[in-house]
Design an enzyme around this catalytic site. Structure first.
Site, PDB file in Angstrom:
ATOM      1  N   CYS A  23      33.694  41.477  50.257  1.00 15.42           N
ATOM      2  CA  CYS A  23      32.782  40.859  49.285  1.00 15.42           C
ATOM      3  C   CYS A  23      33.396  39.662  48.557  1.00 15.42           C
ATOM      4  O   CYS A  23      32.757  39.071  47.700  1.00 15.42           O
ATOM      5  CB  CYS A  23      32.299  41.881  48.264  1.00 15.42           C
ATOM      6  SG  CYS A  23      33.613  42.492  47.211  1.00 15.42           S
ATOM      7  N   HIS A  67      35.670  32.020  38.187  1.00 17.27           N
ATOM      8  CA  HIS A  67      34.348  32.625  38.282  1.00 17.27           C
ATOM      9  C   HIS A  67      33.247  31.595  38.068  1.00 17.27           C
ATOM     10  O   HIS A  67      32.176  31.702  38.646  1.00 17.27           O
ATOM     11  CB  HIS A  67      34.219  33.782  37.297  1.00 17.27           C
ATOM     12  CG  HIS A  67      34.904  35.011  37.789  1.00 17.27           C
ATOM     13  ND1 HIS A  67      36.191  35.321  37.444  1.00 17.27           N
ATOM     14  CD2 HIS A  67      34.500  35.962  38.653  1.00 17.27           C
ATOM     15  CE1 HIS A  67      36.531  36.432  38.067  1.00 17.27           C
ATOM     16  NE2 HIS A  67      35.531  36.844  38.792  1.00 17.27           N
ATOM     17  N   ASP A 112      40.677  38.367  44.638  1.00 18.81           N
ATOM     18  CA  ASP A 112      41.840  38.912  43.946  1.00 18.81           C
ATOM     19  C   ASP A 112      42.935  39.319  44.934  1.00 18.81           C
ATOM     20  O   ASP A 112      44.116  39.226  44.622  1.00 18.81           O
ATOM     21  CB  ASP A 112      41.441  40.102  43.068  1.00 18.81           C
ATOM     22  CG  ASP A 112      40.860  39.615  41.750  1.00 18.81           C
ATOM     23  OD1 ASP A 112      41.489  38.727  41.140  1.00 18.81           O
ATOM     24  OD2 ASP A 112      39.791  40.085  41.349  1.00 18.81           O
TER      25      ASP A 112
HETATM   26  C1  PEP Z   1      37.175  39.616  44.540  1.00 18.30           C
HETATM   27  O1  PEP Z   1      38.168  39.751  43.820  1.00 18.30           O
HETATM   28  O2  PEP Z   1      37.217  39.190  45.703  1.00 18.30           O
HETATM   29  C2  PEP Z   1      35.843  39.947  44.019  1.00 18.30           C
HETATM   30  C3  PEP Z   1      34.802  39.992  44.810  1.00 18.30           C
HETATM   31  O3  PEP Z   1      35.734  40.164  42.699  1.00 18.30           O
HETATM   32  P1  PEP Z   1      35.753  39.010  41.590  1.00 18.30           P
HETATM   33  O4  PEP Z   1      35.695  37.684  42.304  1.00 18.30           O
HETATM   34  O5  PEP Z   1      34.583  39.257  40.710  1.00 18.30           O
HETATM   35  O6  PEP Z   1      37.043  39.251  40.903  1.00 18.30           O
HETATM   36 MG    MG Z   2      38.025  40.827  41.957  1.00 13.40          MG
END
Ligand code: PEP
Ligand code: MG
Length: 537
Positions: free
Chosen positions: A498, A185, A451
């Site tokens: 996303c 992140h 994910d």
């Molecule tokens: C993902 O998992 O692609 C997502 C957008 O959520 P995060 O990156 O916050 O886990």
């Molecule tokens: Mg995610």
């Protein structure tokens, strides 16, 4: 001049002073408590966690001296006098565990400092260190920071998401870290800021470089310490050409994101903070496709109260002026732990109690958030998105929880928008495989490719040792995306992407072909993506 190489995460070039991020300054807001036993139990969990951290660090310590220091810290943590003193302090003063830790640490530091033996005198620093560790675990708050009044290249061993999110963004020219994964992140946040980032430089990135002039080439993952004239000229040239490219992109500001054959794909923004929101608005986001609301929970060092959340959601909705705003409910757990949550230790946290699982285990977390969201819903065009769903039953249960909150608020006479769309994130292979059933329980899908890749390919996104297995273009991932898009289309609900893959220009045609309605990306990617869509046949 010294040249160091790492793993390029975010492109671009920067030059400036290098400043090391300090993890170590400790403070905790004074909190009076009523339930002493609860504080003692928080303290005990923090002690266990701290011991585990020290174990882990000693295992990886390359220097014998470092291992010895860590062992000493462990012994101090186990010291009965130290523990009892903290417990007594909680009982006597009725203050939170973190306050008691700091208070007791202060008296122990003074005790060591007053000793005759020089070696023992120096132990006050160790007490300070373990107190810092405990307070960090107990509060989850960032203890430390960036000591600068001008923009700098931020250096660190690694950065936790909570640390990155709390930095003053205008002071960051670039990120360079010794360790860290390109899919973490923290790395994603550098993308959101649009600054160059290089991770995994290794221990050659020495703390003594602090304050020296440095240059970062985020395109090829190089860090120059005391760059010479030739390198400076090269960096300035790169900066000039990215400025030019940026200016060209200006033509796409305010334009519709439409292929040449007229297919419309909305380009929205992924945001984590109010600062990201400003960038999203500035760069012409057609909506917020993902507000990672958990950063609110990481920033505060405590459970953000309903009222505070209402203020934040209202502000975002107002600023988006009627454009659709998707707020993802709190996705804590895995790499996003907050100390105040006191999460139990998990061997495999990415497969553990994260996202909605944590909300099922602690319903109050979701209830408060849903109350705040519905209270703010009348201010704009809100949609709510649930992370880490793996079954239709979970989706049903989440809808029921939302309905309950709506009833509660209506009974209290609070105005709400009743038909806020409730979406499900598709970020596990399970969710993608049952997307046809899930579509009956969801008003929209948002595919979280970060994910989805992690869980499909069994590659921990945090673990740099398995990075070579991270393949966003793997046919299994594509197939799961295809299945999801198809299920959404059949059910007549919109599907968005996303994850980071949404910004990948080599994937845009694939998403368009699948009928994806919306791509949500970090603000600096909005204009390049819109350009890419407009160029498609
Ligand atoms: C993902 O998992 O692609 C997502 C957008 O959520 P995060 O990156 O916050 O886990
Ligand atoms: Mg995610």
């Amino acid at each position: 001049m010294l040249v160091l190489h790492g793993h390029a995460v975010c492109g671009g070039a920067a030059v400036g002073k290098l400043r090391f991020y300090r993890h170590g300054k400790v403070s905790a807001q004074l909190r009076h408590i009523e339930n002493e036993e609860q504080e003692i139990s928080r303290l005990h969990s923090a002690l266990v966690r701290a011991e585990k951290e020290l174990d882990e660090l000693s295992k990886n310590a390359e220097l014998e001296q470092a291992a010895e220091i860590l062992e000493l810290h462990r012994m101090m943590l186990e010291d009965e006098d130290f523990r009892t003193a903290i417990e007594n302090c909680i009982h006597e003063k009725k203050i939170a565990a973190e306050n008691a830790v700091l208070e007791v640490a202060k008296s122990f530091e003074a005790m060591f400092a007053a000793m005759d033996d020089e070696y023992m005198q120096a132990r006050d620093a160790d007490v300070k260190d373990i107190a810092a560790r405990l307070v960090r675990i107990l509060t989850g708050a960032v203890i430390g920071g960036l000591d600068t009044s001008v923009p700098v290249i931020v250096a660190a061993d690694d950065l936790a998401p909570s640390e990155t999110v709390q930095m003053e963004k205008s002071q960051i020219l670039a990120f360079v870290t010794m360790f860290g994964s390109p899919n973490s992140h923290a790395a994603i946040l550098s993308g959101i800021l649009g600054v160059p980032a290089v991770v995994q430089i290794g221990t050659e990135l020495l703390p003594e470089f602090d304050g020296r002039t440095a240059a970062v080439d985020g395109d090829n993952g190089t860090l120059y310490i005391d760059p010479d004239e030739e390198i400076l000229a090269m960096i300035h040239k790169k900066q000039a050409s990215s400025l030019k490219a940026r200016q060209e992109l200006e033509n796409f500001r305010g334009r519709e994101s439409c292929t040449r054959s007229g297919k419309k794909i909305r380009v929205c923004a992924n945001i984590s903070t109010i600062e990201d929101l400003k960038a999203a608005v500035r760069d012409g986001a057609e909506g917020i496709g993902l507000f990672r609301s958990e950063f609110l929970y990481l920033e505060d060092g405590q459970h953000p109260q309903e009222e505070r959340q209402v203020q934040v959601y209202r502000r975002i909705l107002r600023e988006m002026g009627g454009k659709r705003t998707v707020v993802r409910t709190v996705d804590l757990g895995a790499d996003k732990g907050a100390g105040w949550l006191n999460l139990p230790h998990e061997e495999n946290p990415a497969l553990g109690c994260r996202g909605i699982r944590l909300c099922f285990a602690r319903p109050e977390l979701l209830r408060v958030q849903l109350r705040a969201l519905y209270r703010a819903s009348v201010e704009g065009n809100l949609a709510i998105l649930f992370p880490m769903v793996t079954s239709s039953e979970e989706a049903v249960r989440l809808r029921e929880m939302a309905a309950q909150v709506r009833d509660e608020l209506k009974a209290e006479g609070i105005p709400i928008c009743e038909d806020v769309p409730l979406g499900v994130m598709i970020e596990t292979p399970a969710a993608a495989l049952i997307s046809a059933s899930l579509a009956k329980e969801a008003d929209f899908f948002s595919i979280g490719t970060n994910d989805l890749i992690q869980y499909t390919l069994a590659v921990d996104r945090q673990n740099s040792h398995v990075e070579q297995y991270w393949d966003p273009y793997h046919p299994a991932v594509r197939e799961l995306i295809r299945l999801t898009a198809h299920a959404a289309q059949q059910a007549g609900i919109p599907a968005a992407v996303c994850g980071e893959l949404a910004a990948d220009p080599t994937m845009t045609a694939f998403f368009a072909q699948l009928g994806i309605h919306e791509l949500s990306v970090s603000p600096p990617q909005i204009l390049p993506l819109r350009r890419q869509i407009c160029l498609l046949p």
